[in-house]
Design a protein around this motif. Structure first.
Motif, PDB file in Angstrom:
ATOM      1  N   ASP A 140       0.827  -1.220   0.000  1.00  0.00           N
ATOM      2  CA  ASP A 140       0.000   0.000   0.000  1.00  0.00           C
ATOM      3  C   ASP A 140       0.854   1.261   0.000  1.00  0.00           C
ATOM      4  O   ASP A 140       0.433   2.303  -0.482  1.00  0.00           O
ATOM      5  N   PHE A 143       1.059   2.862  -3.287  1.00  0.00           N
ATOM      6  CA  PHE A 143      -0.113   3.584  -3.783  1.00  0.00           C
ATOM      7  C   PHE A 143      -0.419   4.826  -2.956  1.00  0.00           C
ATOM      8  O   PHE A 143      -1.359   5.550  -3.234  1.00  0.00           O
ATOM      9  N   ARG A 144       0.428   5.025  -1.900  1.00  0.00           N
ATOM     10  CA  ARG A 144       0.257   6.230  -1.094  1.00  0.00           C
ATOM     11  C   ARG A 144       1.184   7.337  -1.577  1.00  0.00           C
ATOM     12  O   ARG A 144       0.943   8.506  -1.318  1.00  0.00           O
ATOM     13  N   MET A 145       2.265   6.955  -2.256  1.00  0.00           N
ATOM     14  CA  MET A 145       3.281   7.938  -2.625  1.00  0.00           C
ATOM     15  C   MET A 145       2.884   8.701  -3.876  1.00  0.00           C
ATOM     16  O   MET A 145       2.525   8.094  -4.888  1.00  0.00           O
ATOM     17  N   PRO A 146       2.974  10.041  -3.818  1.00  0.00           N
ATOM     18  CA  PRO A 146       2.699  10.793  -5.034  1.00  0.00           C
ATOM     19  C   PRO A 146       3.680  10.402  -6.139  1.00  0.00           C
ATOM     20  O   PRO A 146       4.773   9.940  -5.837  1.00  0.00           O
ATOM     21  N   VAL A 147       3.306  10.601  -7.358  1.00  0.00           N
ATOM     22  CA  VAL A 147       4.084  10.283  -8.557  1.00  0.00           C
ATOM     23  C   VAL A 147       4.229   8.762  -8.730  1.00  0.00           C
ATOM     24  O   VAL A 147       3.909   8.233  -9.788  1.00  0.00           O
ATOM     25  N   VAL A 148       4.676   8.066  -7.670  1.00  0.00           N
ATOM     26  CA  VAL A 148       4.859   6.621  -7.779  1.00  0.00           C
ATOM     27  C   VAL A 148       3.510   5.924  -7.971  1.00  0.00           C
ATOM     28  O   VAL A 148       3.370   5.026  -8.803  1.00  0.00           O
ATOM     29  N   PRO A 150       0.456   6.777  -9.306  1.00  0.00           N
ATOM     30  CA  PRO A 150      -0.162   6.674 -10.638  1.00  0.00           C
ATOM     31  C   PRO A 150       0.677   5.879 -11.631  1.00  0.00           C
ATOM     32  O   PRO A 150       0.113   5.161 -12.461  1.00  0.00           O
ATOM     33  N   ARG A 153       0.012   2.176 -10.982  1.00  0.00           N
ATOM     34  CA  ARG A 153      -1.293   1.749 -11.508  1.00  0.00           C
ATOM     35  C   ARG A 153      -1.259   1.678 -13.030  1.00  0.00           C
ATOM     36  O   ARG A 153      -1.758   0.736 -13.627  1.00  0.00           O
ATOM     37  N   LYS A 154      -0.656   2.684 -13.664  1.00  0.00           N
ATOM     38  CA  LYS A 154      -0.650   2.715 -15.133  1.00  0.00           C
ATOM     39  C   LYS A 154       0.194   1.588 -15.713  1.00  0.00           C
ATOM     40  O   LYS A 154      -0.031   1.148 -16.830  1.00  0.00           O
TER      41      LYS A 154
ATOM     42  N   PRO B 129      -5.468   4.591  -0.279  1.00  0.00           N
ATOM     43  CA  PRO B 129      -4.555   3.738  -1.052  1.00  0.00           C
ATOM     44  C   PRO B 129      -4.568   2.297  -0.571  1.00  0.00           C
ATOM     45  O   PRO B 129      -3.911   1.453  -1.159  1.00  0.00           O
ATOM     46  N   LEU B 202      -0.971  17.226  -7.362  1.00  0.00           N
ATOM     47  CA  LEU B 202       0.316  16.895  -7.972  1.00  0.00           C
ATOM     48  C   LEU B 202       0.732  15.467  -7.607  1.00  0.00           C
ATOM     49  O   LEU B 202       0.739  15.097  -6.440  1.00  0.00           O
ATOM     50  N   GLY B 203       1.066  14.689  -8.613  1.00  0.00           N
ATOM     51  CA  GLY B 203       1.570  13.339  -8.366  1.00  0.00           C
ATOM     52  C   GLY B 203       0.495  12.292  -8.178  1.00  0.00           C
ATOM     53  O   GLY B 203       0.800  11.162  -7.816  1.00  0.00           O
ATOM     54  N   PHE B 204      -0.763  12.657  -8.405  1.00  0.00           N
ATOM     55  CA  PHE B 204      -1.826  11.668  -8.309  1.00  0.00           C
ATOM     56  C   PHE B 204      -2.715  11.732  -9.550  1.00  0.00           C
ATOM     57  O   PHE B 204      -2.868  12.789 -10.156  1.00  0.00           O
ATOM     58  N   ASP B 205      -3.254  10.591  -9.903  1.00  0.00           N
ATOM     59  CA  ASP B 205      -4.128  10.526 -11.071  1.00  0.00           C
ATOM     60  C   ASP B 205      -5.235   9.516 -10.779  1.00  0.00           C
ATOM     61  O   ASP B 205      -5.103   8.341 -11.090  1.00  0.00           O
ATOM     62  N   HIS B 286      -6.971   9.447  -4.681  1.00  0.00           N
ATOM     63  CA  HIS B 286      -6.981   7.989  -4.808  1.00  0.00           C
ATOM     64  C   HIS B 286      -8.128   7.444  -5.644  1.00  0.00           C
ATOM     65  O   HIS B 286      -8.116   6.284  -6.005  1.00  0.00           O
TER      66      HIS B 286
END
Lengths: 316, 355
Positions: A140, A143-148, A150, A153-154, B129, B202-205, B286
Motif C-alpha cells: 500500500d 499507492f500512497r506515494m505521489p508520482v509513484v 499513478p 497503476r498505469k 490507497p 500533484l503526483g496523483f491521477d 486515490h
C-alpha cells in the motif's frame, strides 16, 4: 479515353499513360511523401500518433488503471537497455509460464528498490512467446506515494490484497507477487539470497480460490545492485518509510549512488504448481495453505542456491 | 397493480426527472413529490401529473401524507451532497440524517408500505490507497468516511438497514450511485470539469467511475416499478483517469502540491466555484471504483460505460476546448508532412542501406 484501357492490343503503350492520369487524382498528397517511408519516418509517425492519442485522451485504461499504451511506449522502453546491456538478464524456463489464462508468478524480492519486479515484467513481455503483461501486486505504500502511485497503476500494478489478485486471475491475467515484501527487498546485504517469511500465505489462498497454477520464480543478481550495508532507521521513521538504505555509494556519492551496480542477472521460472485439482475449498484449510506456501518457498530457495553455484561471478 | 409512489427531494434535478418519468408510467397510479421548496417553474411543467406536497421530511407531517395517500412505494432521494445547496453543513446533516430517520419512522408505521428505494452513494466506501481496486457491495472499507456527505450516507444506510430488519415485508433496494455525469446535471464534479483550468493534486491521477444521468434515472425507475431487492453499486463499467478526462475535455490542468490542496480548495469554495469537501479531495488523490457487475446481472442491462458517459458530457462542453480532436489530427498531419520534407532521403536508414 475509356477505349484504350479496355483494348488488349494496346496493352504495353496505354497502361502507363492511364496510370499516370488516374494515379495523381485520388491519392496525390498522402501517397507521394509516404511512399519511401523509412524506418525513422515510421518511428516518428507512430510517435506522433501516440502523442495525439495522449493529448486528446484517446486511449483505454482498465478497471485497475492499467494503461498498456503508456506502458509499452513510455514506461518500458527506457528500461530495456538496463535489461539487455546493464544487467544482461538471462531468462530460463519461460515455457513454464502459460500462453493464456491466469497464473501466479511468485518470486524472491531483493535489491532495495523493486527493480527485480520491473525486470521480471520486462522478461515476460519481451521474451515470452505470448508477450504477456505481468500484473504486479504492490504494497500500500506504493499507492500512497505521489508520482509513484499513478505510475504503478498505469504500469499494471495493483494493491497486494486477495480481492485484487483473485479478480485479476479470474480475468485470465498473469499476476506477479513478491510475498517477502519489505522484509525481502530491504534486508541487509549480509543476508542476501536468504528468503524471508512468505507473508501469511495469502497468495496461495488466492491461487487456490481461482484454481490457477503457481509459478515459482527465482531471481539472481538483484541482491547486488544496491548492496544495503546500513539502514538509517530514524530517517526512515521520519519519512514514514520501512527503511532508508545506506549503500557503499549512497548517499556518499549523492545522485551517482542511485546508479545500480551492473550485476549479471538470471531469472528462472520453475515448474508450475497446479492448484485447480485441490479445489477452491482448500483455501480455507490453513494447514494446506501453509504447506503449499512452504513448498513454493523451498523451491525458490533451492533454485537460488543452484543458480548461485552456476554463476561464475557477481558481475559476469 | 396500481402504485402510489412518493418521491422525496423532488425539487432537485434527479428527483424531478424521476417523478416526471414515473408520471408517464401507466402502471403508477399516483406520484407524490415531496420537498421543502417547490420545484423550479421549468421543472414543474415536466412533472406532469405529479402531485407536489410542500413538506419537510424532518417533520412528522410526512407520516400523514404517507397514511392518507396510502403510499406503497417510497423513493428516498433526499440525501444531499453539497452543503452550499442546503444552507450549511449543519442544515445538510439535519436534512440527511434526521430527515431519513423521520421518513423511515413514518414508513415503518404505514401498513400500505411495500417497497423502499434509497439513493445512496459509493462515497461510503471512502478513498484510500489501502483499498482493493474495485469495491463490491459487501466489502469492508478500510477507512470509513469521517465527515460530510459520505458520513451522512453511512448513517442513512445504517437506519435503512434497521428499517429493513423491522419491516422484512417491505422490498428494500439500496442503490449506491457512483458520481453522476451528463449533459444537463450539475454536481460538484461537473462544475469541477467545467473550470477553464482544472486543478489536480500533484503526483496523483485518480481512477474515476461515472454514471450517466439518463441511465441513473432508468435504474431508479426500474427499482421503483420492478422488484430488485438488495444492495447495488450503480455505475458504468470501466473507468476514466482524471488526466485522461481532462484531456478529453481539451482543457489544461493545473497540478497543486498536496500540502497546498486544502488552501486551494478553500479558495475555490469561498469563490463559489466548486464545492469540494475534504473527503472529495481524497477522492482526487486515490479515486474510487465500484464493481457494478451485480446490478448489470440483476437488470440484464446497466448504465453505459464510464468513458461513453464522460464523452457525452464532454460533447456538451466542446465549445470551450483548447484542443479539439480535429486540431490534434491536423497538427499530426502537418508534423508528418514536415518530417518527410525535412528528412534527407539519402540519409534515412533504409535509404543508406539501399544506396
Amino acid at each position: 479515353m475509356a477505349e484504350p484501357r479496355t483494348d488488349p492490343s494496346g496493352f504495353a503503350k496505354v497502361i502507363p499513360l492511364a496510370a499516370d492520369r488516374r494515379g495523381p487524382v485520388p491519392v496525390p498528397e498522402p501517397e507521394e511523401p509516404a511512399a519511401p517511408a523509412s524506418e525513422l519516418e515510421k518511428k516518428i509517425a507512430t510517435g506522433l500518433a501516440f502523442l495525439r492519442r495522449r493529448l486528446t485522451g484517446d486511449y483505454e485504461v482498465d478497471d485497475f488503471g492499467f494503461d498498456p499504451d503508456l506502458t509499452d511506449h513510455v514506461l518500458l522502453p527506457p528500461l530495456r537497455p538496463l535489461y539487455d546491456k546493464w544487467f544482461r538478464v538471462e531468462t530460463r524456463g519461460l515455457e513454464n509460464v502459460p500462453d493464456v489464462g491466469g497464473a501466479l508468478v511468485v518470486a524472491n524480492h531483493s535489491g532495495t528498490i523493486p527493480v527485480d519486479a520491473v525486470m521480471t515484467a520486462l522478461a515476460l513481455l519481451d521474451h515470452h512467446p505470448a508477450h504477456r503483461h505481468l500484473r504486479m501486486l504492490g504494497a500500500d505504500l506504493v499507492f500512497r506515494m505521489p508520482v509513484v502511485a499513478p505510475i504503478a497503476r498505469k504500469s499494471g500494478s495493483t494493491l497486494a490484497c486477495n480481492a485484487d489478485a483473485e479478480r485479476l486471475m479470474r480475468e485470465g491475467e498473469l499476476v506477479g507477487v513478491w510475498p517477502e515484501g519489505f522484509k525481502g527487498i530491504g534486508k541487509p546485504f549480509s543476508e542476501r539470497y536468504k528468503l524471508q517469511r512468505f507473508g501469511r500465505g495469502g497468495f496461495v489462498s488466492a491461487a487456490l480460490r481461482t484454481g490457477v497454477p503457481i509459478i515459482p520464480c527465482s531471481i539472481v543478481g538483484a541482491e547486488e545492485i544496491y548492496p544495503m550495508i546500513g539502514n538509517a532507521k530514524t530517517l526512515a521513521r521520519l519519512l514514514g518509510l520501512p527503511y532508508a538504505p545506506i549503500t557503499p555509494t549512497f548517499p556518499l556519492l549523492g545522485p551517482l549512488g542511485a546508479v545500480p551496480l551492473p550485476s549479471k542477472w538470471i531469472i528462472e521460472f520453475g515448474e508450475p504448481i497446479e492448484t485447480a485439482s485441490l479445489g477452491a475449498a482448500a483455501a480455507d484449510d490453513p494447514m494446506l495453505v501453509f504447506n503449499l506456501t512452504d513448498e513454493v518457498r523451498e523451491t525458490i530457495q533451492s533454485t537460488l542456491y543452484t543458480l548461485l553455484m552456476q554463476r561464475r561471478s557477481v558481475f559476469f | 397493480m396500481s402504485r402510489v409512489v412518493l418521491v422525496t427531494g423532488v425539487s432537485r434535478y434527479l428527483g424531478t426527472r424521476l417523478a416526471a418519468t414515473l408520471a408517464e408510467d401507466p402502471t403508477v397510479s399516483r406520484v407524490i413529490g415531496v420537498d421543502t421548496v417547490p420545484p423550479p417553474p421549468a421543472a414543474a411543467k415536466a412533472l406532469g401529473r405529479t402531485e407536489f406536497v410542500r413538506a419537510d421530511i424532518r417533520n412528522p407531517l410526512i407520516a400523514k401524507v404517507i397514511a392518507q395517500a396510502s403510499v406503497d412505494t417510497v423513493v428516498h432521494m433526499n440525501v444531499i451532497a453539497t452543503p452550499l445547496g442546503a444552507g450549511g453543513r449543519t442544515a445538510m446533516k439535519e436534512i440527511n440524517v434526521i430527515g431519513t430517520m423521520q421518513l423511515l419512522a413514518a414508513c415503518q408505521k404505514a401498513p400500505s408500505m411495500r417497497k423502499l428505494v434509497v439513493k445512496s452513494t459509493t462515497a461510503i466506501y471512502g478513498s484510500s490507497p489501502r483499498d482493493p481496486a474495485l469495491f463490491t457491495e459487501d466489502v469492508e472499507p478500510r477507512s470509513l468516511p469521517k465527515s460530510g456527505y459520505a458520513k451522512d450516507a453511512v448513517e442513512v444506510e445504517g437506519y435503512v438497514r434497521g428499517f429493513g430488519r423491522r419491516r422484512p415485508d417491505v422490498t428494500l433496494s439500496l442503490l449506491r450511485f457512483t458520481n453522476f455525469i451528463g449533459p444537463s446535471i450539475e454536481t460538484p464534479l461537473t462544475r469541477y470539469f467545467s473550470l477553464p483550468v482544472v486543478p489536480t493534486v500533484l503526483g496523483f491521477d485518480p481512477r474515476i467511475q461515472l454514471c450517466h444521468e439518463d441511465d441513473g434515472i432508468e435504474v431508479l425507475r426500474r427499482a421503483t416499478v420492478e422488484e430488485h431487492p438488495g444492495i447495488f453499486n450503480v455505475g458504468g463499467h470501466g473507468i476514466v483517469l482524471l488526466s485522461q478526462g481532462v484531456r478529453r475535455l481539451g482543457r489544461p490542468s493545473f497540478p497543486v502540491p498536496s500540502p497546498l490542496v486544502n488552501v486551494v480548495a478553500r479558495a475555490f469554495r469561498s469563490a463559489g466555484l466548486v464545492d469540494f469537501s475534504p473527503e472529495q479531495m481524497r477522492y482526487l488523490e486515490h479515486g474510487r471504483v465500484a464493481d457494478v457487475s451485480r446490478l448489470h446481472a440483476e437488470l440484464g442491462w446497466g448504465p453505459r460505460p464510464t468513458a461513453e458517459a464522460f464523452d457525452d458530457f464532454a460533447a456538451t462542453r466542446a465549445g470551450s476546448r483548447l484542443l479539439t480532436d480535429e486540431d490534434a489530427e491536423a497538427l499530426e498531419q502537418r508534423a508528418l508532412a514536415l518530417v518527410s520534407r525535412v528528412l534527407p532521403r539519402g540519409l534515412t536508414p533504409t535509404g543508406a542501406l539501399r544506396g
